[in-house]
Design an enzyme around this catalytic site. Structure first.
Site, PDB file in Angstrom:
ATOM      1  N   ARG A 218     -11.776  13.029   3.903  1.00 57.09           N
ATOM      2  CA  ARG A 218     -11.853  13.358   2.484  1.00 57.09           C
ATOM      3  C   ARG A 218     -11.713  14.861   2.323  1.00 57.09           C
ATOM      4  NH1 ARG A 218     -10.646   8.852   1.467  1.00 57.09           N
ATOM      5  NH2 ARG A 218     -11.837   7.290   0.340  1.00 57.09           N
ATOM      6  N   HIS A 266      -2.453  11.744  -0.117  1.00 59.61           N
ATOM      7  CA  HIS A 266      -3.431  10.658   0.084  1.00 59.61           C
ATOM      8  C   HIS A 266      -2.732   9.295   0.143  1.00 59.61           C
ATOM      9  CE1 HIS A 266      -7.895   9.462  -0.551  1.00 59.61           C
ATOM     10  NE2 HIS A 266      -7.261   8.537   0.151  1.00 59.61           N
TER      11      HIS A 266
HETATM   12  P1  NDP Z   1     -16.554   3.582   9.207  1.00 63.07           P
HETATM   13  O1  NDP Z   1     -17.710   3.468   8.284  1.00 63.07           O
HETATM   14  O2  NDP Z   1     -16.130   2.389   9.982  1.00 63.07           O
HETATM   15  O3  NDP Z   1     -16.860   4.740  10.299  1.00 63.07           O
HETATM   16  C1  NDP Z   1     -17.379   5.974   9.944  1.00 63.07           C
HETATM   17  C2  NDP Z   1     -17.586   6.776  11.229  1.00 63.07           C
HETATM   18  O4  NDP Z   1     -18.041   8.090  10.887  1.00 63.07           O
HETATM   19  C3  NDP Z   1     -18.665   6.171  12.153  1.00 63.07           C
HETATM   20  O5  NDP Z   1     -18.285   6.309  13.501  1.00 63.07           O
HETATM   21  C4  NDP Z   1     -19.883   7.046  11.858  1.00 63.07           C
HETATM   22  O6  NDP Z   1     -20.807   7.135  12.927  1.00 63.07           O
HETATM   23  C5  NDP Z   1     -19.218   8.377  11.632  1.00 63.07           C
HETATM   24  N1  NDP Z   1     -20.085   9.289  10.864  1.00 63.07           N
HETATM   25  C6  NDP Z   1     -20.518   9.155   9.596  1.00 63.07           C
HETATM   26  N2  NDP Z   1     -21.292  10.186   9.253  1.00 63.07           N
HETATM   27  C7  NDP Z   1     -21.348  10.994  10.332  1.00 63.07           C
HETATM   28  C8  NDP Z   1     -21.997  12.209  10.615  1.00 63.07           C
HETATM   29  N3  NDP Z   1     -22.775  12.822   9.691  1.00 63.07           N
HETATM   30  N4  NDP Z   1     -21.846  12.754  11.836  1.00 63.07           N
HETATM   31  C9  NDP Z   1     -21.093  12.150  12.790  1.00 63.07           C
HETATM   32  N5  NDP Z   1     -20.447  10.975  12.595  1.00 63.07           N
HETATM   33  C10 NDP Z   1     -20.584  10.416  11.378  1.00 63.07           C
HETATM   34  O7  NDP Z   1     -15.367   4.149   8.349  1.00 63.07           O
HETATM   35  P2  NDP Z   1     -13.793   3.940   8.536  1.00 63.07           P
HETATM   36  O8  NDP Z   1     -13.424   4.262   9.927  1.00 63.07           O
HETATM   37  O9  NDP Z   1     -13.386   2.638   7.992  1.00 63.07           O
HETATM   38  O10 NDP Z   1     -13.221   5.061   7.511  1.00 63.07           O
HETATM   39  C11 NDP Z   1     -13.582   6.412   7.667  1.00 63.07           C
HETATM   40  C12 NDP Z   1     -13.115   7.217   6.471  1.00 63.07           C
HETATM   41  O11 NDP Z   1     -11.706   7.357   6.484  1.00 63.07           O
HETATM   42  C13 NDP Z   1     -13.393   6.619   5.088  1.00 63.07           C
HETATM   43  O12 NDP Z   1     -14.730   6.774   4.702  1.00 63.07           O
HETATM   44  C14 NDP Z   1     -12.448   7.425   4.223  1.00 63.07           C
HETATM   45  O13 NDP Z   1     -13.067   8.632   3.847  1.00 63.07           O
HETATM   46  C15 NDP Z   1     -11.291   7.722   5.163  1.00 63.07           C
HETATM   47  N6  NDP Z   1     -10.121   6.940   4.798  1.00 63.07           N
HETATM   48  C16 NDP Z   1      -9.002   7.610   4.386  1.00 63.07           C
HETATM   49  C17 NDP Z   1      -7.862   6.938   4.022  1.00 63.07           C
HETATM   50  C18 NDP Z   1      -6.653   7.673   3.609  1.00 63.07           C
HETATM   51  O14 NDP Z   1      -5.732   7.054   3.061  1.00 63.07           O
HETATM   52  N7  NDP Z   1      -6.572   8.969   3.856  1.00 63.07           N
HETATM   53  C19 NDP Z   1      -7.828   5.468   4.016  1.00 63.07           C
HETATM   54  C20 NDP Z   1      -9.030   4.855   4.484  1.00 63.07           C
HETATM   55  C21 NDP Z   1     -10.139   5.567   4.855  1.00 63.07           C
HETATM   56  P3  NDP Z   1     -21.579   5.816  13.472  1.00 63.07           P
HETATM   57  O15 NDP Z   1     -20.527   5.023  14.213  1.00 63.07           O
HETATM   58  O16 NDP Z   1     -22.607   6.354  14.380  1.00 63.07           O
HETATM   59  O17 NDP Z   1     -22.131   5.118  12.266  1.00 63.07           O
HETATM   60  C1  OXD Z   2      -9.546   4.472   1.091  1.00 62.50           C
HETATM   61  C2  OXD Z   2      -8.587   5.502   0.789  1.00 62.50           C
HETATM   62  O1  OXD Z   2     -10.721   4.793   1.192  1.00 62.50           O
HETATM   63  O2  OXD Z   2      -7.569   5.199   0.206  1.00 62.50           O
HETATM   64  O3  OXD Z   2      -9.142   3.304   1.275  1.00 62.50           O
HETATM   65  O4  OXD Z   2      -8.795   6.666   1.115  1.00 62.50           O
END
Ligand code: NDP
Ligand code: OXD
Length: 303
Positions: A218, A266
């Site tokens: 993000r 995005h």
């Molecule tokens: P998940 O919820 O599956 O995974 C999130 C990961 O981030 C986990 O490994 C978690 O750790 C880690 N995490 C969260 N907070 C912290 C922290 N403070 N310190 C260290 N690690 C942390 O999410 P997804 O993989 O499905 O998606 C991740 C992000 O990707 C979404 O939230 C979104 O912002 C972004 N995204 C962007 C898109 C785009 O088009 N650009 C599309 C889709 C998603 P733990 O495993 O220990 O819980």
């Molecule tokens: C999502 C994104 O969160 O589009 O799916 O970033």
């Protein structure tokens, strides 16, 4: 159970036959709601302001994987993020593309191509480019496996440090150690109070000199002024960003014109209509059966 669908007419038109075939009720748009008490599920990117209007609302479902755009929900209302293989695979593909582009000096070659300049840059083996992925969740771990299969030495960082096969995973208090061994940093973190502003000047300074940055988490996680300074100092050599703060990034923002930065608007993933609908149907069925809601978000953690 009735779904209130708050999104574009085009998406609603694609969902309607899927819901009809599944025998589930779907109302498109708040204006069409005649009995607010019937609404049990809400699909949206950002919800309508007054959720108190729906006394029997059980689950709000984010139309994407991220939930940082959601306000606090009324007590007792669950939050689900869309879980769809297509989202995860698309982001993985974008990350692979971005890593390969930066690894193979594409920002420099694109700049040279614009003026017809034939000049080569040193190319390293993938084995010599250490990738570090912040966020080892559904998407980060998928991207990690793919990058490792191409020969990149991959490490990950997550809150829990949960192991991922074939990847060295660092826990929340080991970020500095991961940054120190990272030539190409990938951010796939959710936006939470802990990750907002994480990539600032101090953070970028902990990477080896000349490191590259791939960002699909993000926009608010990256301090763009700090990125500019790090690029100017040679601390960061190039960056590829799919997310910015704000979005859209203003036309006169420095990053658009900087050849060291490649920006996509995005688009790493878009939710496929059929996959999005399938997720919501699974949420509705789980609610009815009293089983765990797919994609359930821990609202206290924010992801
Ligand atoms: P998940 O919820 O599956 O995974 C999130 C990961 O981030 C986990 O490994 C978690 O750790 C880690 N995490 C969260 N907070 C912290 C922290 N403070 N310190 C260290 N690690 C942390 O999410 P997804 O993989 O499905 O998606 C991740 C992000 O990707 C979404 O939230 C979104 O912002 C972004 N995204 C962007 C898109 C785009 O088009 N650009 C599309 C889709 C998603 P733990 O495993 O220990 O819980
Ligand atoms: C999502 C994104 O969160 O589009 O799916 O970033």
């Amino acid at each position: 159970m009735t779904l209130l669908y708050v999104s574009t007419a085009e998406r609603a038109a694609a969902w309607q036959p899927i819901f009809a075939e599944a025998g589930e009720e779907m109302i498109v748009g708040e204006a069409a709601v005649t009995d607010p008490a019937a609404v049990t599920h809400l699909l949206c990117w950002t919800p309508p302001r007054d959720l108190g209007r729906y006394p029997n609302l059980k689950v709000v479902i984010s139309a994407g994987a991220g939930v940082d755009q959601m306000p606090p929900l009324p007590p007792g209302v669950a939050l689900s993020r869309t879980v769809a293989p297509g989202i995860e695979e698309m982001v993985r593909d974008w990350v692979l593309m971005a890593c390969l582009m930066l690894h193979r000096s594409m920002p420099a070659y694109l700049e040279q191509a614009a003026r017809g300049e034939w000049k080569t840059h040193h190319t390293q083996l993938a084995q010599g480019c250490r990738v570090g992925i912040m966020g080892m969740g559904r998407i980060g771990s998928l991207a990690a496996r793919s990058l490792a299969s191409l020969g990149f030495p991959v490490a990950g960082w997550s809150r829990s440090g949960r192991p991922v096969e074939g990847v060295e995973v660092f826990g929340s208090d080991q970020l500095d150690a991961m940054l120190a061994r990272t030539d190409l940093l990938v951010c796939l973190l959710p936006l939470t109070p802990e990750t907002r502003g994480l990539m600032n000047a101090d953070f970028l300074g902990k990477l080896p000199r000349g490191a590259r940055l791939v960002h699909a988490g993000r926009g608010a996680q990256l301090d763009m002024d700090a990125l500019k300074a790090a690029l100017d100092q040679g601390q960061i050599s190039a960056a590829m960003l799919d997310v910015t703060e704000p979005e859209p990034l203003p036309q006169d923002h420095w990053a658009w014109a900087d050849p060291r930065v490649i920006i996509t608007p995005h688009v790493a993933a878009v939710t496929d209509y059929a996959e999005g609908a399938r997720h919501v149907l699974e949420v509705i069925r789980a609610t009815r059966a009293g089983t765990e809601i797919p994609g359930l978000v821990d609202q206290a953690k924010g992801y």
